[in-house]
Write a protein that holds these residues in place. Sequence first.
Motif, PDB file in Angstrom:
ATOM      1  N   TYR A 294       4.455 107.713 -25.238  1.00 29.83           N
ATOM      2  CA  TYR A 294       3.461 107.819 -25.952  1.00 29.83           C
ATOM      3  C   TYR A 294       2.344 109.095 -25.838  1.00 29.83           C
ATOM      4  O   TYR A 294       2.661 109.723 -25.020  1.00 29.83           O
ATOM      5  CB  TYR A 294       2.691 106.462 -25.874  1.00 29.83           C
ATOM      6  CG  TYR A 294       3.131 105.410 -25.880  1.00 29.83           C
ATOM      7  CD1 TYR A 294       3.030 104.772 -27.441  1.00 29.83           C
ATOM      8  CD2 TYR A 294       3.848 104.569 -25.286  1.00 29.83           C
ATOM      9  CE1 TYR A 294       3.864 103.434 -27.881  1.00 29.83           C
ATOM     10  CE2 TYR A 294       4.555 103.224 -25.533  1.00 29.83           C
ATOM     11  CZ  TYR A 294       4.498 102.844 -26.834  1.00 29.83           C
ATOM     12  OH  TYR A 294       5.218 101.550 -27.291  1.00 29.83           O
TER      13      TYR A 294
ATOM     14  N   SER B  97       1.609 104.017 -21.175  1.00 36.34           N
ATOM     15  CA  SER B  97       1.446 102.550 -21.272  1.00 36.34           C
ATOM     16  C   SER B  97       1.964 101.779 -20.061  1.00 36.34           C
ATOM     17  O   SER B  97       3.047 102.190 -19.672  1.00 36.34           O
ATOM     18  CB  SER B  97       2.288 102.215 -22.472  1.00 36.34           C
ATOM     19  OG  SER B  97       2.056 101.037 -22.698  1.00 36.34           O
ATOM     20  N   SER B  98       1.349 100.744 -19.905  1.00 38.21           N
ATOM     21  CA  SER B  98       1.992  99.780 -18.706  1.00 38.21           C
ATOM     22  C   SER B  98       2.543  98.428 -19.042  1.00 38.21           C
ATOM     23  O   SER B  98       2.779  97.613 -18.406  1.00 38.21           O
ATOM     24  CB  SER B  98       0.680  99.588 -17.556  1.00 38.21           C
ATOM     25  OG  SER B  98      -0.376  98.810 -18.340  1.00 38.21           O
TER      26      SER B  98
ATOM     27  N   ASP C 279       4.787  96.491 -22.693  1.00 38.33           N
ATOM     28  CA  ASP C 279       5.382  96.693 -24.167  1.00 38.33           C
ATOM     29  C   ASP C 279       6.109  95.389 -24.245  1.00 38.33           C
ATOM     30  O   ASP C 279       6.334  94.529 -23.365  1.00 38.33           O
ATOM     31  CB  ASP C 279       6.486  97.834 -24.121  1.00 38.33           C
ATOM     32  CG  ASP C 279       6.779  98.349 -25.476  1.00 38.33           C
ATOM     33  OD1 ASP C 279       5.705  97.811 -26.401  1.00 38.33           O
ATOM     34  OD2 ASP C 279       7.435  99.383 -25.541  1.00 38.33           O
TER      35      ASP C 279
END
Length: 415
Positions: free
Chosen positions: A23, A27-28, A30
């Motif tokens: 991204y 991001s941590s 999903d």
Amino acid sequence: MTFNSRSNFDGSYKVELRFKKAYHHCSSSDSWSCSSGYCSYDDSYEMDKIDSSANGVNWCQSEGIITRTFYTNDPFELVNQNCCWIYNTVTMAGPWSLLTHIDLGMRSDTSEPNRSPITTTLPFQRVPQNCPRTYNLLAFDPDGDHVRCRYGLAYNNECGICNQPAGFTLDQNECSLSYDYTWLTGVYSFELVLEDFPMNTITLSYTDQPSVTRDPASFNGAQRMVQSIGLTYKTTVLPTTIPALLTTTPVPPTTTPVPPTTTPVPPTTTPVPPTTTPVPPTTTPVPPTTTPVPPTTTPVPPTTTTCGPCTTTVPPTTTPVPPSTTQVTHTTTTVPPTTTPVLPTTTTVPAVSLSKIPLQFSLQVDGHAPSCTEGAYIPKFLQPTPQHGEHLQARVYEELEIRIKAFAYISRMTE
């Protein structure tokens, strides 16, 4: 997304899923939802950053690891959908969709569930507009299966914008993407699917459903060629008889009335005895026919001549008219037997893959470069950079280091 599965002693199956996503920001978390079949629940979930770059656009790539337990080995599918792709030349933007098909059926050749191909790539790459390039995608299969790459299909939820950019050619069997030339510079997005096919026909066995077979894919696509035998069929057309109706023309009866004729004769003393002139009937013999027509009778009224006491009586005349029959002969048309050769036909039957995993990335086409020679503007790789397709040995719980070296004496390279 890749996966690895194994069977446990209690009859259950442990599946480990690994995926990478990039991204604009790191991001941590999903989420993958169930698209079909029974997808179980997460036993564990981990996700962390593995790489980032300001090359072209800022991006951050993270990797996630999910483990799940299954008590049946039926196939199932996971999907991850959201918005949006980075700004690209073809569609401006658009949603993305990632689909993973997992089949835990026991293979007859390995006596283990299938393992997916292993793949990865940089999420963002660049190429000069005037420099044709070929990108060999990583496509390794731990079971030794043949791996093919293709564009995703919208009706399978395998893609979001579902575009096949002009100027690029995808070799499905070799899993290589070639760039030739495009008039429009900018970012192009690729939504690919990797599938694995066995090298020989195998059987997949399940705990609660019938076994199925999986066949190898042909070299010209994921299809089996079914060749029918060229036979010659003889077609005989029976004689065709066209019956014509028997036409009979009836002759209407003809009646000729003869009016009585009276001739006055002056009286004489000599009696004239009555004179009778018999008219014999005239008969025309008619050959026998199938449809006789009744004779036509023409009655002639008696002719009386009155001459005082003298009377001449003419008996009626009967003239039989032969029947008029028009005989039409039957017409028979015989069509000779014809022989129609049946040419051999080829039917393509799509082969069913063992698994499907997504591979998506973006490629930016820059402006013209003064030179396309590797080592000038385009980096040239040097030793100890591994060759494409080279196998590297790795051990469990041991770190594997891959060294890459390249140079370009005009352009500047950054990590």
